[in-house]
Design an enzyme around this catalytic site. Structure first.
Site, mmCIF file in Angstrom:
data_model
loop_
_atom_site.group_PDB
_atom_site.id
_atom_site.type_symbol
_atom_site.label_atom_id
_atom_site.label_comp_id
_atom_site.label_asym_id
_atom_site.label_seq_id
_atom_site.Cartn_x
_atom_site.Cartn_y
_atom_site.Cartn_z
ATOM 1 N N SER A 21 0.824 -1.216 0.000
ATOM 2 C CA SER A 21 0.000 0.000 0.000
ATOM 3 C C SER A 21 0.862 1.272 0.000
ATOM 4 C CB SER A 21 -0.987 0.006 1.174
ATOM 5 O OG SER A 21 -0.333 0.163 2.404
ATOM 6 N N MET B 157 10.774 -6.877 3.865
ATOM 7 C CA MET B 157 10.948 -7.532 5.160
ATOM 8 C C MET B 157 12.323 -8.179 5.357
ATOM 9 S SD MET B 157 8.260 -6.705 6.688
ATOM 10 C CE MET B 157 8.255 -7.728 8.151
ATOM 11 N N ASN C 121 13.297 4.336 4.055
ATOM 12 C CA ASN C 121 12.371 3.326 4.583
ATOM 13 C C ASN C 121 11.263 4.021 5.366
ATOM 14 O OD1 ASN C 121 11.468 0.675 5.400
ATOM 15 N ND2 ASN C 121 12.422 1.019 7.397
ATOM 16 N N HIS D 229 8.712 3.311 8.714
ATOM 17 C CA HIS D 229 8.545 2.428 9.865
ATOM 18 C C HIS D 229 7.352 2.916 10.690
ATOM 19 C CE1 HIS D 229 9.757 -0.456 12.904
ATOM 20 N NE2 HIS D 229 9.487 0.480 13.797
HETATM 21 C C1 GRF Z 1 4.000 -0.633 6.780
HETATM 22 O O1 GRF Z 1 3.376 -0.558 8.032
HETATM 23 C C2 GRF Z 1 5.412 -0.108 6.863
HETATM 24 O O2 GRF Z 1 5.562 0.938 7.776
HETATM 25 C C3 GRF Z 1 6.181 -1.308 7.349
HETATM 26 O O3 GRF Z 1 5.578 -2.402 6.690
HETATM 27 C C4 GRF Z 1 4.232 -2.087 6.359
HETATM 28 C C5 GRF Z 1 4.083 -2.283 4.891
HETATM 29 O O4 GRF Z 1 2.765 -2.125 4.443
HETATM 30 N N1 GRF Z 1 7.592 -1.162 7.096
HETATM 31 P P1 GRF Z 1 2.478 -2.007 2.883
HETATM 32 O O5 GRF Z 1 3.068 -3.259 2.232
HETATM 33 O O6 GRF Z 1 3.120 -0.755 2.384
HETATM 34 O O7 GRF Z 1 0.985 -1.976 2.748
#
Ligand code: GRF
Length: 188
Positions: free
Chosen positions: A12, A89, A106, A108
């Site tokens: 997203s 990840m 990044n 977070h």
């Molecule tokens: C988000 O909460 C981001 O902050 C974290 O992982 C999640 C990823 O969500 N690092 P998406 O794949 O962008 O929907």
């Protein structure tokens, strides 16, 4: 500025970035490629639906260094100057980070340096804080550690569950990532 986005799942934040670049909200930028380390990442289809090249480079059968080198090669081939991690990840190797100095950012879901690592929303919820938030930061060789670009607070409400809190943070993340990219691309 050519941007590459690394994802592992839902994507997203990647969608928020792609939409902001394609609408001109982030000017003078182009999404060169989206790379996922997971073949089943839902974000792959979302990128392709928006006309963005999306490829899979799986870790399977490779060392971390081999995997990162292959990703770096694909990014370099396309002239990528800025790498956005968006729910990617895996920890990046030092050599990958050093190959793109101040070129990796990044997002977070906490106010770093509070609650680094996995399940940051749950960590904040369990700690009972009344305010948490999200952070866009440059990536260095340590987990969730580089210099902050932008942070935004998100209140924790009495009626919150971890899910409602996480959803509220995610909504704020999308806007924050776009604002941070406006700053980073304007300074380059
Ligand atoms: C988000 O909460 C981001 O902050 C974290 O992982 C999640 C990823 O969500 N690092 P998406 O794949 O962008 O929907």
């Amino acid at each position: 500025m050519k941007i590459g986005i690394l994802i592992s799942g839902r994507g997203s934040n990647m969608v928020a970035i792609v939409d902001a670049v394609q609408s001109g909200e982030i000017p003078n930028s182009e999404i060169a490629v989206v790379i996922s380390d997971q073949a089943g990442a839902a974000g792959l289809t979302k990128a392709r639906d928006r006309g963005v090249e999306a490829i899979v480079i799986e870790r399977k059968g490779r060392t971390r260094l081999e995997h990162d080198t292959e990703i770096a090669d694909e990014l370099s081939k396309r002239g990528v100057e800025l790498i956005c991690l968006a729910g990617y990840m895996r920890l990046l190797s030092s050599s990958f980070v050093q190959a793109f100095p101040k070129g990796i950012i990044n997002i977070h879901p906490s106010l770093l340096p509070s609650f680094p690592g996995l399940d940051a929303q749950k960590q904040a919820y369990d700690a009972g804080v009344s305010v948490t938030g999200c952070t866009v930061h440059y990536v260095d060789e340590h987990l969730d550690n580089g210099p902050s670009i932008l942070q935004k607070e998100v209140p924790v409400l009495d009626r919150d569950t971890i899910d409602t809190l996480s959803a509220r943070i995610l909504g704020v993340e999308h806007g924050l990532y776009v604002e941070a990219l406006k700053i980073v691309t304007a300074n380059n």
